[in-house]
Design a protein around this motif. Structure first.
Motif, PDB file in Angstrom:
ATOM      1  N   LYS A  21       0.841  -1.199   0.000  1.00  0.00           N
ATOM      2  CA  LYS A  21       0.000   0.000   0.000  1.00  0.00           C
ATOM      3  C   LYS A  21       0.876   1.249   0.000  1.00  0.00           C
ATOM      4  N   GLY A  22       1.955   1.218   0.750  1.00  0.00           N
ATOM      5  CA  GLY A  22       2.877   2.352   0.767  1.00  0.00           C
ATOM      6  C   GLY A  22       3.516   2.579  -0.595  1.00  0.00           C
ATOM      7  N   VAL A  23       3.881   1.509  -1.265  1.00  0.00           N
ATOM      8  CA  VAL A  23       4.460   1.602  -2.610  1.00  0.00           C
ATOM      9  C   VAL A  23       3.437   2.209  -3.572  1.00  0.00           C
ATOM     10  N   GLU A  24       2.196   1.755  -3.479  1.00  0.00           N
ATOM     11  CA  GLU A  24       1.126   2.265  -4.342  1.00  0.00           C
ATOM     12  C   GLU A  24       0.924   3.768  -4.137  1.00  0.00           C
ATOM     13  N   GLU A  25       0.952   4.218  -2.885  1.00  0.00           N
ATOM     14  CA  GLU A  25       0.759   5.638  -2.601  1.00  0.00           C
ATOM     15  C   GLU A  25       1.918   6.471  -3.147  1.00  0.00           C
ATOM     16  N   LEU A  26       3.147   5.984  -2.974  1.00  0.00           N
ATOM     17  CA  LEU A  26       4.300   6.704  -3.518  1.00  0.00           C
ATOM     18  C   LEU A  26       4.224   6.796  -5.033  1.00  0.00           C
ATOM     19  N   ARG A  27       3.813   5.732  -5.654  1.00  0.00           N
ATOM     20  CA  ARG A  27       3.729   5.706  -7.120  1.00  0.00           C
ATOM     21  C   ARG A  27       2.724   6.753  -7.610  1.00  0.00           C
ATOM     22  N   PHE A  28       1.603   6.873  -6.906  1.00  0.00           N
ATOM     23  CA  PHE A  28       0.586   7.851  -7.307  1.00  0.00           C
ATOM     24  C   PHE A  28       1.101   9.276  -7.129  1.00  0.00           C
ATOM     25  N   ILE A  29       1.757   9.534  -6.010  1.00  0.00           N
ATOM     26  CA  ILE A  29       2.180  10.897  -5.697  1.00  0.00           C
ATOM     27  C   ILE A  29       3.199  11.418  -6.703  1.00  0.00           C
ATOM     28  N   ILE A  30       4.152  10.585  -7.099  1.00  0.00           N
ATOM     29  CA  ILE A  30       5.213  11.073  -7.985  1.00  0.00           C
ATOM     30  C   ILE A  30       4.989  10.721  -9.442  1.00  0.00           C
ATOM     31  N   GLY A  31       4.002   9.842  -9.718  1.00  0.00           N
ATOM     32  CA  GLY A  31       3.832   9.392 -11.100  1.00  0.00           C
ATOM     33  C   GLY A  31       2.462   9.600 -11.686  1.00  0.00           C
ATOM     34  N   SER A  32       1.614  10.380 -11.004  1.00  0.00           N
ATOM     35  CA  SER A  32       0.243  10.560 -11.484  1.00  0.00           C
ATOM     36  C   SER A  32       0.165  11.495 -12.679  1.00  0.00           C
TER      37      SER A  32
END
Length: 448
Positions: free
Chosen positions: A262-273
């Motif tokens: 879940k933490g990986v998913e959140e980081l991916r959204f924040i920097i890659g959205s």
């Protein structure tokens, strides 16, 4: 004679410094307002019980407690059951350690009146019993922006964009922004096989910049980790590569950790959205831990440009249940903070303050003597009504002394009247060394 001093870790600020600090405050406030945040202030003091236990064992040691006054202190002390209760009885109030816990307390006390999500900013001093050194003071200002009552990761993105906006406006476009996620650190503790020591691992990692790899290893051992477990922690936080490569590697490591994923998913959204563009893309830093207990999601830290020897100049993160500490569970929040005192030191070292940030009075009129004082004071008033910062030298002394005063103050324009030119006002531009002669009517339109 008593030798005057001020408490260690505090400072006086003269006019030049205050003007530069106000330039920083104005730049930050402008961005807070532009992003729709509302101003808030809380008292300098909080109840000690409000603050204790919210910052971890290291933070609790740094809280400035205020000893009660009154005749019954000793009697109260004798009623204490243990040292903690004794501390609360003797020191019921403390200076606030940060702006986040007081904000959480405010939200709980005013919950029924607030429109959620509530976006607030605060710009106030805080106090910590830290060892004073360059960039670290016992009294300093924080400028915080927080959103409570929303789980959306759009809030994280906007807060990071505020950092980007402010630091670019201050001329620090080469700042460095590091991000991580506390869920990733929870995944690390599960990967190591010690989820029970998640906070201990986090506290140790958070000291990496101060004590180095060997120091972290020693601290992890003291906190109960075995040698193989310590090796896993150190291998994890030393992962290198691009943001995407780190995320891919974390996804592989966390196959048995839903929290870590879940933490990986959140980081991916924040920097890659793709929702926004940063002048400096945030970098995933797995050594970033931020030791405060209340963080639960994204954490962020901003560093000065690499060639400046300074610690973090900003930081923050997501806290999913901070208000739960005060009996109101389920209100999520996320916030960031600017370290104004450190930002000042960085801008000063890099000579990035614009001349306008140091400007006070734009015009000073020489004292003309009693006969023409009313006339000159009328000119002073007209310029002030135009919004031009204007002063008049208060004493009737020789003009060369008044000139030296204006020169030392760095005031750009000197105004004076001369008997040889009745009905005219003379000005001297101290910057370009040019003289002007104006009529009273021209005074209303002249560009200073």
């Amino acid at each position: 004679m008593v030798k005057l001093s001020i408490p260690q870790g505090t400072r006086d600020f003269g006019p030049d410094v205050v003007r530069k600090r106000n330039y920083i405050f104005a730049t930050i406030r402008q961005s807070f307002e532009r992003f729709g945040f509302q101003p808030l202030e809380t008292p300098a003091m909080e109840n000690t019980s409000t603050l204790l236990g919210k910052y971890g064992e290291e933070g609790d040691k740094l809280i400035f407690k205020i000893i009660n006054n009154g005749p019954n202190i000793l009697g109260q002390a004798q009623m204490a059951k243990d040292s903690r209760e004794l501390g609360l009885l003797l020191c019921e109030k403390s200076l606030k350690y940060d702006l986040t816990i007081p904000f959480a307390r405010y939200v709980v006390m005013n919950h029924g009146k607030l429109q959620l999500p509530f976006r607030r900013y605060q710009m106030q001093p805080v106090w910590r019993g830290d060892k004073p050194q360059r960039g670290r003071y016992r009294e300093f200002y924080q400028c915080d922006a927080d959103v409570v009552g929303s789980n959306s990761l759009l809030n994280e993105i906007e807060l990071l964009q505020i950092y980007d906006t402010v630091f670019n406006n201050l001329g620090l476009g080469n700042y460095r922004m590091k991000i991580n996620n506390r869920k990733v650190l929870t995944g690390l503790a599960e990967l190591v096989g010690r989820p029970d020591l998640m906070l201990d691992i986090t506290i140790a990692i958070d000291k990496l910049d101060k004590i180095g790899d060997n120091g972290v290893r020693e601290e992890l051992a003291q906190r109960g980790l075995a040698a193989k477990e310590i090796d896993l922690v150190m291998e994890f936080i030393s992962l290198q590569g691009s943001n995407e490569s780190k995320l891919e590697r974390l996804s592989q490591l966390f196959t048995n950790s839903p929290t870590g994923l879940k933490g990986v998913e959140e980081l991916r959204f924040i920097i890659g959205s793709g929702l926004t563009a940063f002048s400096s893309l945030p970098e995933i830093d797995l050594t970033l831990a931020r030791g405060l207990n209340y963080y639960t999601g994204m954490i962020v830290e901003v560093k000065a440009p690499a060639h400046v020897n300074m610690g973090s100049i900003g930081g923050g993160g997501r806290y999913d249940d901070l208000t739960g500490l005060f009996g109101l569970p389920g209100i999520s929040g996320v916030g960031i903070s600017f370290g104004v005192d450190r930002i000042y030191d960085v801008l000063e070292e890099l000579q990035l303050f614009p001349e306008t940030a140091q400007q006070g009075s734009q015009v000073i009129f020489f004292h003309p003597g009693a006969g023409k004082l009313a006339e000159v004071f009328g000119y002073v008033t007209r310029l002030r009504q135009r919004g031009i910062n204007t002063e008049i030298y208060p004493d009737d002394i020789k003009q060369d002394k008044q000139f030296k005063y204006a020169e030392k103050r760095g005031i750009p324009y000197i105004g004076y009247v001369e008997d040889s030119a009745p009905g005219k006002i003379s000005f001297r531009n101290m910057i370009v060394k040019q003289r002007y002669s104006l009529s009273p009517e021209e005074l209303d339109t002249f560009e200073f």
